[in-house]
Design an enzyme around this catalytic site. Structure first.
Site, PDB file in Angstrom:
ATOM      1  N   TYR A  98       0.831  -1.199   0.000  1.00  0.00           N
ATOM      2  CA  TYR A  98       0.000   0.000   0.000  1.00  0.00           C
ATOM      3  C   TYR A  98       0.872   1.258   0.000  1.00  0.00           C
ATOM      4  O   TYR A  98       1.831   1.358   0.766  1.00  0.00           O
ATOM      5  CB  TYR A  98      -0.918  -0.033   1.221  1.00  0.00           C
ATOM      6  CG  TYR A  98      -1.645   1.260   1.507  1.00  0.00           C
ATOM      7  CD1 TYR A  98      -2.402   1.884   0.516  1.00  0.00           C
ATOM      8  CD2 TYR A  98      -1.584   1.843   2.755  1.00  0.00           C
ATOM      9  CE1 TYR A  98      -3.059   3.080   0.774  1.00  0.00           C
ATOM     10  CE2 TYR A  98      -2.249   3.026   3.033  1.00  0.00           C
ATOM     11  CZ  TYR A  98      -2.979   3.641   2.036  1.00  0.00           C
ATOM     12  OH  TYR A  98      -3.622   4.815   2.295  1.00  0.00           O
ATOM     13  N   ASP A 106       0.036  -7.298   7.527  1.00  0.00           N
ATOM     14  CA  ASP A 106      -1.111  -6.457   7.176  1.00  0.00           C
ATOM     15  C   ASP A 106      -2.164  -7.391   6.581  1.00  0.00           C
ATOM     16  O   ASP A 106      -2.012  -7.897   5.477  1.00  0.00           O
ATOM     17  CB  ASP A 106      -0.670  -5.394   6.172  1.00  0.00           C
ATOM     18  CG  ASP A 106      -1.807  -4.452   5.769  1.00  0.00           C
ATOM     19  OD1 ASP A 106      -2.987  -4.829   5.931  1.00  0.00           O
ATOM     20  OD2 ASP A 106      -1.518  -3.356   5.252  1.00  0.00           O
ATOM     21  N   LYS A 145     -11.699  -0.686   6.008  1.00  0.00           N
ATOM     22  CA  LYS A 145     -12.045  -1.480   4.836  1.00  0.00           C
ATOM     23  C   LYS A 145     -13.085  -2.547   5.174  1.00  0.00           C
ATOM     24  O   LYS A 145     -14.189  -2.223   5.579  1.00  0.00           O
ATOM     25  CB  LYS A 145     -10.775  -2.072   4.228  1.00  0.00           C
ATOM     26  CG  LYS A 145      -9.607  -1.081   4.094  1.00  0.00           C
ATOM     27  CD  LYS A 145      -9.934   0.171   3.299  1.00  0.00           C
ATOM     28  CE  LYS A 145      -8.712   0.962   2.881  1.00  0.00           C
ATOM     29  NZ  LYS A 145      -7.936   1.596   3.934  1.00  0.00           N
TER      30      LYS A 145
END
Length: 385
Positions: free
Chosen positions: A104, A176, A201
């Site tokens: 990310y 993650d 999310k």
């Protein structure tokens, strides 16, 4: 209510960490919208002093997330990046971190633009072959940062393999787990030390909250994280915690639909004449598909694909024509979203670095929602026409 670790995931999603309100019997955890708490004498209270330190609504959510990740301790933060910030604050100048080279953009930014200035050094490597990891470990390596599936190329990293290497060198392993959620993948069960989530999310799931979380069973690490959470103060408010508690109750059934729709759409895109490559770990030919099959319960609703006309302009034309796949940052909500990583989520990563991992200018990332999949297919057809 029973908090048995033997309960299956759906039961834990609905019940773990939450109990009826002792004052009224309310079945839903109340929003304790308060900054402070009455003490009967100095230092004598009911377990709550100040809402940066403890809040009953946040406490229920932290217990719930810990239970879903089969962890002993859970911590919530004001965003996913605040959670990452807390982990990095356990390090000292001179320490080194090894991370995947496809991750990310916000993680890359906080690593390179903030913590490198404090003397922490980061190495970005391809972890698809986990044996390569060991070659980069030195006596200064203190943390291995794994994202799997990676964002946005959906690369799969062997968590168990990384954990064995990390333990052999007394290095912490953080995973993650945002794309998979604890419904699809449980890194602590595979040997990781700590799990990070952008709760914004899938866990919250309704595009109405920004939040992050950490979960661990390492007592020493939990004490450090708890101290940092309180001392730095990047905590979420009770209203947001209430919304996430509500979202978690349907996490299992939402994820089932995300996975079903994701599979259908990935297979549709694979045969479309204007599509070049489709990146989705459910394909047998996807790199490390076998590892994904071993460490994930299903393959998720995140898909990236590139166009045969490999230009940003071609991607923009498709994105502008979408009707249901709304062009927006973020992912994991009930509604389908589309994005252009090169100019949106990963714009902070230099183009040379994006090119190294195959993040092309025409790459489009889809967060497949839980709408009727037939309507989503029709939207893809008209946008690609």
């Amino acid at each position: 209510m029973s908090q048995s670790k033997d309960h299956r995931f759906g039961t834990k999603a609905i019940h773990a960490g939450v109990m009826p309100d002792p004052a009224t019997g309310a079945i839903m955890t109340p929003i304790y919208q308060t900054s402070t708490y009455v003490q009967s004498a100095p230092g004598v209270h009911k377990g709550f002093e100040y809402s940066r330190s403890q809040n009953p609504t946040r406490q229920a959510l932290e217990r719930s997330i810990a239970a879903l990740e089969n962890a002993e301790y859970g911590f919530c933060f004001g965003s996913g990046l605040a959670a990452i910030d807390a982990i990095l604050k356990t390090l000292k100048p001179g320490d080194e971190v090894i991370s995947t080279n496809d991750l990310y953009g916000g993680s890359y930014r906080i690593f390179t633009r903030i913590f490198e200035d404090f003397g922490i050094h980061f190495h970005f490597i391809n972890m698809s072959d986990i044996e390569v990891l060991e070659k980069h470990i030195t006596d200064k390596t203190k943390l291995i940062w794994v994202e799997t599936p990676t964002n946005p190329m959906m690369n799969i990293i062997d968590i168990s393999g990384a954990a064995k290497i990390a333990k052999a060198h007394n290095v912490l392993l953080c995973v993650d787990n945002t794309f998979s959620t604890p419904y699809l993948q449980n890194p602590l069960n595979l040997g990781a030390d700590v799990v990070m989530h952008s709760v914004t999310k899938y866990i919250a799931g309704h595009s109405d909250v920004v939040m992050g979380a950490l979960a661990t069973s390492n007592k020493d690490l939990a004490e450090k994280i708890g101290f940092i959470q309180n001392a730095s103060g990047a905590v979420p408010g009770p209203q947001d915690c209430f919304l996430v508690l509500r979202g978690i109750k349907t996490l299992h059934i939402r994820m089932q639909r995300h996975c079903e729709n994701g599979s259908t759409i990935a297979n549709f895109l694979k045969t479309h004449p204007k599509v070049d490559k489709v990146f989705w770990p459910g394909f047998k030919e996807h790199p490390n598909h076998q590892i994904a099959s071993q460490q994930m319960h299903d393959y998720g609703g995140m898909i990236s694909f590139s166009l045969k006309e490999n230009t940003a302009g071609a991607a923009t034309e498709v994105l502008k024509k979408f009707e249901l796949f709304t062009l927006a940052e973020s992912l994991g909500g009930v509604e389908s979203l589309s994005g252009h990583p090169a100019t949106m989520t990963h714009a902070s990563i230099p183009k040379a670095e994006r090119d190294k991992v195959g993040l092309s200018d025409s790459l489009i990332r889809l967060s497949v929602g839980i709408e009727d999949v037939e309507d989503l297919i029709l939207d893809l057809k008209q946008a690609l026409a």
